[in-house]
Structure formats: C-alpha cells, structure tokens
Design an enzyme around this catalytic site. Structure first.
Site, PDB file in Angstrom:
ATOM      1  N   GLY A  48       0.773  -1.333  -0.003  1.00 30.59           N
ATOM      2  CA  GLY A  48      -0.161   0.238  -0.094  1.00 30.59           C
ATOM      3  C   GLY A  48       0.739   1.099  -0.012  1.00 30.59           C
ATOM      4  O   GLY A  48       0.166   2.412   0.139  1.00 30.59           O
ATOM      5  N   LEU A  53       4.557   0.946  -4.032  1.00 34.58           N
ATOM      6  CA  LEU A  53       5.907   0.392  -4.530  1.00 34.58           C
ATOM      7  C   LEU A  53       5.715  -0.864  -5.409  1.00 34.58           C
ATOM      8  O   LEU A  53       6.583  -1.727  -5.445  1.00 34.58           O
ATOM      9  CB  LEU A  53       6.941   0.152  -3.201  1.00 34.58           C
ATOM     10  CG  LEU A  53       7.450   1.518  -2.708  1.00 34.58           C
ATOM     11  CD1 LEU A  53       8.017   1.057  -1.391  1.00 34.58           C
ATOM     12  CD2 LEU A  53       8.116   2.364  -3.626  1.00 34.58           C
ATOM     13  N   SER A 104       3.706  -3.624  -4.858  1.00 30.21           N
ATOM     14  CA  SER A 104       3.732  -5.203  -4.177  1.00 30.21           C
ATOM     15  C   SER A 104       2.784  -6.118  -5.012  1.00 30.21           C
ATOM     16  O   SER A 104       3.205  -7.029  -5.258  1.00 30.21           O
ATOM     17  CB  SER A 104       3.426  -5.008  -2.633  1.00 30.21           C
ATOM     18  OG  SER A 104       2.115  -4.424  -2.450  1.00 30.21           O
ATOM     19  N   ASP A 107       4.498  -0.864 -13.962  1.00 32.20           N
ATOM     20  CA  ASP A 107       5.034  -1.663 -12.660  1.00 32.20           C
ATOM     21  C   ASP A 107       5.504  -2.765 -13.158  1.00 32.20           C
ATOM     22  O   ASP A 107       6.444  -3.415 -12.595  1.00 32.20           O
ATOM     23  CB  ASP A 107       3.930  -1.534 -11.585  1.00 32.20           C
ATOM     24  CG  ASP A 107       3.222  -0.271 -11.370  1.00 32.20           C
ATOM     25  OD1 ASP A 107       3.986   0.792 -11.712  1.00 32.20           O
ATOM     26  OD2 ASP A 107       2.064  -0.154 -10.986  1.00 32.20           O
TER      27      ASP A 107
HETATM   28  C1  GLA Z   1       0.305   3.153 -10.785  1.00 36.89           C
HETATM   29  C2  GLA Z   1       0.088   2.281 -12.319  1.00 36.89           C
HETATM   30  C3  GLA Z   1       0.997   2.545 -13.288  1.00 36.89           C
HETATM   31  C4  GLA Z   1       1.205   4.149 -13.438  1.00 36.89           C
HETATM   32  C5  GLA Z   1       1.584   4.851 -12.302  1.00 36.89           C
HETATM   33  C6  GLA Z   1       1.361   6.314 -12.356  1.00 36.89           C
HETATM   34  O1  GLA Z   1       1.492   2.665 -10.502  1.00 36.89           O
HETATM   35  O2  GLA Z   1       0.062   0.920 -11.940  1.00 36.89           O
HETATM   36  O3  GLA Z   1       0.775   1.862 -14.483  1.00 36.89           O
HETATM   37  O4  GLA Z   1       0.197   4.634 -14.327  1.00 36.89           O
HETATM   38  O5  GLA Z   1       0.510   4.447 -11.230  1.00 36.89           O
HETATM   39  O6  GLA Z   1       2.757   6.875 -12.924  1.00 36.89           O
END
Ligand code: GLA
Length: 386
Positions: free
Chosen positions: A122, A125, A127, A177
């Site tokens: 949360g 980062l 997870s 991510d």
């Molecule tokens: C979240 C989403 C990503 C990206 C970021 C903002 O982490 O999962 O795809 O859009 O927000 O940069």
C-alpha cells in the site's frame, strides 16, 4: 533472517516438506515519468532490492493451497473456482495470474505455496505487480516441460500482469509496474518507451542513493481518481486529434487551449512536460549529471501537484523537506498518487543526515511516522529450482 530464508522456512513448517521452486519478483520505484505510461509515453522506474517470494511444491491432486505470511492467512481452492468471491481478497492477485496463464493455454497442476516479501504493502511500490509477476514465473515453471510451450519473454510476462490488473482485478493501470518488476537490471534504472515497449537500462551514477520515504499516508481514492485521470487524458488526446498524449507537442497544447478548457489543458500539460522531463532525466543520468536529473524531479513534483492534482499534503511536505536538505538532488512523490511514497536522489555521504532531518520534521508537520528505505536498483523477476 532474511525474507527469502523466512519464506523457505515457513514453507517447511506449514507443509512438512522442502519446497522445490522459489519465484521472486521485485517491487519498483519510479524515478520520474508519472501517469505517462497509459499515454504511450516514457517512464524511468527501477526495480528495487525488496521483493515478493513464493516457495512452492507441486501436489498430486488439483488443489492449490496458499499461505500468506503478510496477511497471516491460509486458503485453498481449485483452478475451476478461481473467481470465487468468498476467497480472501489477498489471493485475488495470485488467482488472477493463474487465470491468465490458463487463458494462454498453460496447464497448471495443484500446488502448495507460501508467499511473503519485504515490499511495504500500500505504499505505492507495486507489491501487487510483484505478486502477479512472481505467480506468472511460478505458474510457468509448474506447468512443466518447457518444450511443451513456446518460451515466454519478460515483456510478455509483464503484459500478462497488466492483463490481470485490467481484466481480473479491474484496475485500468498502464504497463510500468509490471515491466519494471519483470525487466529490472541490477544498478540500473529503466527508460521504458510505453508504446514500443523498448527498454533502455540507464546505469545509476556512482555516489548517489535512491531513498524512498513511505509517508504512511495510505492511498485513498486511488481507483476512482486514477480512472478519471486516464479518461481525461483520452478526452484531451481526442480534442488534439492525436492517438495518445505522447504525440502532442507543447505548441499543440497552447494552440488548443480554448478548446481543451483549463482542466484538460493542465492534465495534458502535465503529461506532455513529464514525458520531456523523463527523457531529460535519463539523458542526465547517463552522463552523471545529477543536478539536472534532480531539477527535473522537482519540476515533476510541482507538475503533479499543480497540473495533475494527484499529490496530498503529506507528500507535498515530504518533497519540500527533502528538497531543502543538503546533498538531495531532487525529491518527488512516486507512483499513482493520493498518498504512498516519495523518492529522492541523495549523495551517499548525505543520506544519514537526510534521514535524521526529514523523518522528525515530517512527523512534526503531520503526526505520521514515515518509513525510510535506502534502496539499490535490482534485477527483475525469475524462478529457481531448489
Ligand atoms: C500506478 C499504475 C502505473 C502508473 C502509475 C503512475 O502505479 O499501476 O501503471 O500509471 O500509477 O505513473
């Protein structure tokens, strides 16, 4: 005991046998390039040396048993009831990964697994992306004989994780991510072109630390506000007559200012300027120009605060405190927004003083206690046979 060993030992005590597979997928921190991924733009994240681990062993029947260390919970299900709403919420990410693999035609046997990690949950980062990618790694290994299936690239695994989010979880995220978790490179940030999915590893210059400050302000509103921002970007792109905001030049925005209206103009301006800052930061890090990289990070925070309106008081406070410390090149909120964490690039010799100053000042301003981590850029996901 390190977290990897803890997961292995928990497997032995829960299941009374040795695990045979260990999958690992790291969390990520985004240095710059926020809310640009779903606009086909550029991002500059790094996988970090905090990860989700899954220890597992196949079973002879079709039951899947999972123990989550973080949630202190055990659950069991079968591949035919992957979307049973009565199963615990934490198991939805693993189930989504298995669902996606099955959709791709992989046959997964029953298995026992223990999941645990040291990515704060949360905090922004990623997870959850790490859980998805680790389960895709594990599921591929469990589906057995590699010759039975075409081998899957790290990009395909990442896109699988994105499909899990978009279709199984219902979160309309972009690719950043999962790409970072699957494709991380030790001691490098990744410049990702979110249209071509090309990845350029950018070496982290010597002498600088990546400091993550988790505000402990848990993210609220994320789902609704995130979807709203995405929709606003699509509207702006349509008005500008481009496929995605990645294709809009700053002059196009100014020429269309009246047609866009103030809100869409500012949303689009964030994305267009953030794309430029992301490329500038990558170029600056390549040549070790930390001052230029830090300046772009500060401008990124201001743009997220004023144009994209995704920061909150707590994160503005951390960015301001961080940016005022000697030896801090730049600090900004990182991730989706509305809470979560900030990232700062800090000269190695200034890190202790940075932590000693920012932590207490933040607590004084907000009443919250931050968690501060000094991270290394790490390699991406994988699975090993034990
Ligand atoms: C979240 C989403 C990503 C990206 C970021 C903002 O982490 O999962 O795809 O859009 O927000 O940069």
């Amino acid at each position: 005991m390190d977290i990897r060993e803890h997961v292995l030992q928990t497997f032995r005590s829960e299941f009374g046998q040795d695990p045979v597979l260990l999958a690992r997928a790291p969390g990520r921190v985004n240095l710059i390039g926020e809310h640009t991924d779903y606009n086909d733009g550029f991002v500059l994240p790094a996988a970090i040396d905090r990860a989700m681990y899954i220890a597992a062993a196949p079973r002879l029947d079709s039951t899947i048993t999972m123990v989550s260390i973080d949630f202190e919970s055990r659950t069991a299900f079968d591949l035919i009831n992957l979307d049973d709403p009565d199963l615990p919420a934490w198991s939805k990410y693993p189930r989504g990964a298995l669902w996606w693999l099955r959709e791709q035609g992989y046959e997964i046997p029953g298995f026992d697994a223990v999941i645990g990690g040291d990515i704060p949950i949360g905090a922004g980062l990623s997870s959850s992306a790490a859980v998805e990618i680790a389960f895709i790694e594990l599921g591929l290994a469990l589906s057995g004989d590699e010759s039975a299936y075409p081998s899957m690239s790290q990009v395909e695994k990442a896109l699988g994780g994105v499909t899990v989010e978009n279709q199984f979880i219902g979160m309309p995220c972009g690719v950043m991510d999962q790409m970072a978790s699957a494709m991380g490179v030790d001691q490098h940030a990744l410049l990702i072109d979110c249209r071509s999915l090309g990845v350029t590893p950018i070496p982290m210059p010597p002498g600088v630390s990546i400091v993550i400050i988790d505000s402990n302000k848990r993210r609220g509103l994320v789902d609704s506000e995130y979807a709203l921002r995405r929709q606003q970007c699509e509207e702006a792109a349509e008005i500008l007559g481009v496929e995605a905001l990645r294709d809009a030049a700053p002059e196009m925005l100014d020429a269309a200012r009246d047609r866009l209206g103030d809100l869409l103009y500012r949303r689009a301006r964030h994305v267009v300027t953030e794309d430029a800052r992301t490329e500038q930061t990558a170029a600056a890090l390549q040549v070790g120009d930390l001052a230029a990289a830090g300046e772009a990070m500060r401008a990124s925070h201001a743009s997220m605060r004023d144009d994209y309106e995704i920061t909150v008081f707590e994160l503005d406070t951390i960015a301001d405190l961080g940016n005022a410390q000697p030896g801090c090149y730049g600090a900004r909120m990182t991730g989706g927004g509305f809470g979560g964490a900030a990232v700062a690039l800090v000269a190695d010799e200034a890190v202790d003083a940075f932590i000693a100053a920012v932590g207490p000042a933040y607590t004084q301003a907000t009443g919250l206690t931050p968690q501060i981590y000094v991270c290394q850029a790490a390699s991406g996901s994988g699975v090993q046979t034990l």
